[in-house]
Scaffold this motif. Structure first.
Motif, PDB file in Angstrom:
ATOM      1  N   UNK A 187      45.361  30.513  -5.121  1.00  0.00           N
ATOM      2  CA  UNK A 187      44.713  30.568  -6.559  1.00  0.00           C
ATOM      3  C   UNK A 187      44.927  31.680  -6.836  1.00  0.00           C
ATOM      4  N   UNK A 188      46.317  32.227  -7.349  1.00  0.00           N
ATOM      5  CA  UNK A 188      46.983  33.188  -7.745  1.00  0.00           C
ATOM      6  C   UNK A 188      47.245  33.740  -9.120  1.00  0.00           C
ATOM      7  N   UNK A 205      37.526  28.217  -7.299  1.00  0.00           N
ATOM      8  CA  UNK A 205      38.170  29.478  -8.399  1.00  0.00           C
ATOM      9  C   UNK A 205      37.290  28.531  -9.864  1.00  0.00           C
ATOM     10  N   UNK A 206      37.256  27.637 -10.118  1.00  0.00           N
ATOM     11  CA  UNK A 206      37.076  27.129 -10.555  1.00  0.00           C
ATOM     12  C   UNK A 206      34.773  27.470 -11.335  1.00  0.00           C
ATOM     13  N   UNK A 207      34.916  27.060 -10.571  1.00  0.00           N
ATOM     14  CA  UNK A 207      32.832  27.320 -10.447  1.00  0.00           C
ATOM     15  C   UNK A 207      31.931  28.459 -10.149  1.00  0.00           C
ATOM     16  N   UNK A 208      33.188  28.789  -9.060  1.00  0.00           N
ATOM     17  CA  UNK A 208      32.425  29.904  -9.078  1.00  0.00           C
ATOM     18  C   UNK A 208      32.796  31.127  -9.120  1.00  0.00           C
ATOM     19  N   UNK A 250      51.280  49.557 -20.578  1.00  0.00           N
ATOM     20  CA  UNK A 250      50.655  48.239 -20.338  1.00  0.00           C
ATOM     21  C   UNK A 250      51.408  48.003 -18.830  1.00  0.00           C
ATOM     22  N   UNK A 251      49.754  47.477 -17.427  1.00  0.00           N
ATOM     23  CA  UNK A 251      50.708  47.580 -16.323  1.00  0.00           C
ATOM     24  C   UNK A 251      50.806  46.120 -15.773  1.00  0.00           C
ATOM     25  N   UNK A 252      50.911  45.412 -14.817  1.00  0.00           N
ATOM     26  CA  UNK A 252      50.352  44.248 -14.828  1.00  0.00           C
ATOM     27  C   UNK A 252      50.366  44.316 -13.040  1.00  0.00           C
ATOM     28  N   UNK A 253      49.806  43.349 -12.893  1.00  0.00           N
ATOM     29  CA  UNK A 253      49.735  43.165 -11.274  1.00  0.00           C
ATOM     30  C   UNK A 253      49.287  41.906 -11.060  1.00  0.00           C
ATOM     31  N   UNK A 254      49.632  41.920  -9.447  1.00  0.00           N
ATOM     32  CA  UNK A 254      49.536  40.090  -9.039  1.00  0.00           C
ATOM     33  C   UNK A 254      47.711  40.293  -8.696  1.00  0.00           C
ATOM     34  N   UNK A 255      47.130  39.367  -8.863  1.00  0.00           N
ATOM     35  CA  UNK A 255      45.492  38.742  -7.854  1.00  0.00           C
ATOM     36  C   UNK A 255      45.975  37.528  -7.269  1.00  0.00           C
ATOM     37  N   UNK A 256      45.189  38.006  -6.174  1.00  0.00           N
ATOM     38  CA  UNK A 256      45.344  36.720  -4.754  1.00  0.00           C
ATOM     39  C   UNK A 256      43.446  36.738  -5.646  1.00  0.00           C
TER      40      UNK A 256
END
Length: 423
Positions: A156-157, A101-104, A145-151
């Motif tokens: 790493x969420x 998740x950090x490099x790509x 404003x809407x907040x979504x959960x991201x996978x």
């Protein structure tokens, strides 16, 4: 410079040198001997030497230029290849493949302050991580404003908030402030995304949502014990103390409310939404009035006066929410609302009535002396006159002793981590 032009200039120089040397050779030959044939022999020998030297010089120059251009070409090729691989990694991530998740997934971008950095997320990645912003991934809503959960990856969420489309200044303000802050009770901004007219903010995931949802949602505060509520209040007070006392420059949050207090999996609280935050002590003559009804201090409404005591007032309202389980503004009828402060104040100062206004979830679960002390703090915080309100540091020192050490009392006091310590 064009390679052909360089070669042409070298040839012109060579011919010029050859011509001048030729005249010199003829003059010397005529002076030394009257034989024409001998003079011609001398001329051809000198000319051959000059041409040989010129060819050697040309080869050396051309070789140097070739090596220089080759180095430049290989350097550019390496950069382009690196950029291409990053782009391919992002597209693979958008298709659902698991990558680092950090490099790509993140491209780091320096902000104005060189000591801070935030990450830029690709829109395709956020779209894939939220399943095209599916309704099933909605964690909460606050106005538009809407907040979504991201996978983003299996382990790493994150939370993705769609910013107001007409509030670019608030978006820039939040990115600017949060990119410089590192504190245990302030939400961590992972990055942002700009896609056309849309703006997205990516935060660390807070599994238990907002305090507003916990208190006023389907569970009606059933997960929040007395000590958990006190600890949440302490966490919020710590965040405000950092803003008022340790931030450089000192800040006024300006929009403290229960929906901006987020809770992690262990119900540790973090303050969020810094779009309206401003430096304390600045002149705000042309500042647009903003805030949420029920939390806004009276001096701000009447005179536009804004100080750190305005945050203390809003903190007092949140503390009353924790005590009573009631919303800051209750709808009494179609056109009538009653504020939590006006309803609770007469009973907060009457010890015989105080237990009856508590949230039923926590009623009869605490030491009454502790209850009286928390109620007294709340009353001081919501005083109409700002000078009568305590500093948030004094509030914090009043509440910390009420939480046992084993439940996260005084041992939770830690030094804030500044952004420069992370770089």
């Amino acid at each position: 410079m064009n390679l052909h032009l360089v070669f042409f200039l070298i040839l012109v120089l060579t011919v010029s040198l050859s011509s001048s040397n030729l005249h010199a050779s003829n003059a010397n030959a005529q002076a030394e001997t009257p034989g024409i044939q001998e003079a011609r022999v001398v001329h051809h020998q000198n000319l051959n030497k000059i041409i040989l030297v010129a060819l050697i010089v040309c080869c050396v120059l051309l070789g140097g230029i070739f090596l220089f251009l080759s180095r430049v070409w290989f350097g550019r090729h390496k950069i382009l290849r690196s950029s291409s691989s990053k782009s391919e990694g992002t597209m693979e991530a958008a298709k659902g493949k698991t990558l680092n998740p950090v490099s790509a997934k993140l491209n780091y971008s320096r902000m104005t302050d060189k000591k801070s950095s935030v990450a830029i997320f690709d829109f395709q990645l956020l779209e894939a991580a939220t399943n095209s912003f599916c309704k099933s991934n909605i964690m909460g809503e606050s106005g538009s404003r809407i907040v979504y959960r991201a996978h983003l990856e299996e382990h790493f969420k994150a939370a993705v908030k769609i910013a107001n489309s007409d509030a670019d200044r608030e978006f820039e303000n939040e990115v600017s402030w949060l990119s410089k802050m590192r504190h245990q009770n302030i939400i961590k901004l992972l990055g942002y995304c700009i896609h056309g007219e849309s703006r997205f903010l990516v935060y660390e995931l807070m599994e238990n949502g907002s305090l507003e949802t916990q208190l006023h949602g389907p569970n009606h505060g059933s997960s929040l014990t007395w000590f958990l509520r006190l600890r949440i209040a302490i966490d919020v007070a710590r965040a405000l103390e950092y803003l008022h006392e340790h931030s450089n420059p000192p800040l006024v949050h300006r929009d403290l409310k229960s929906s901006n207090v987020l809770l992690d999996s262990k119900f540790n609280a973090k303050l969020s939404d810094f779009g309206l935050a401003i430096a304390s002590g600045m002149q705000h003559k042309n500042m647009k009035m903003s805030g949420t009804l029920g939390y806004v201090a009276p001096e701000y409404i009447s005179h536009g006066k804004l100080t750190d005591k305005s945050d203390v007032y809003a903190f007092g309202v949140v503390l009353l929410e924790l005590l009573t389980g009631r919303k800051p503004m209750e709808n009494m009828s179609s056109n009538a609302y009653q504020s939590l402060i006006s309803w609770a104040m007469p009973q907060l100062t009457d010890r015989s009535k105080l237990p009856s206004i508590l949230d039923p979830v926590i009623r009869n679960t605490m030491d009454l002396k502790h209850l009286y002390q928390v109620a007294a703090v709340a009353v001081l915080c919501v005083q109409p006159e700002p000078s009568y309100r305590p500093l948030i540091t004094d509030v914090l020192h009043s509440l910390i002793p009420l939480v046992p050490v084993e439940l996260g009392g005084s041992l939770r006091v830690t030094e804030p981590v500044h952004s420069e310590d992370l770089h």
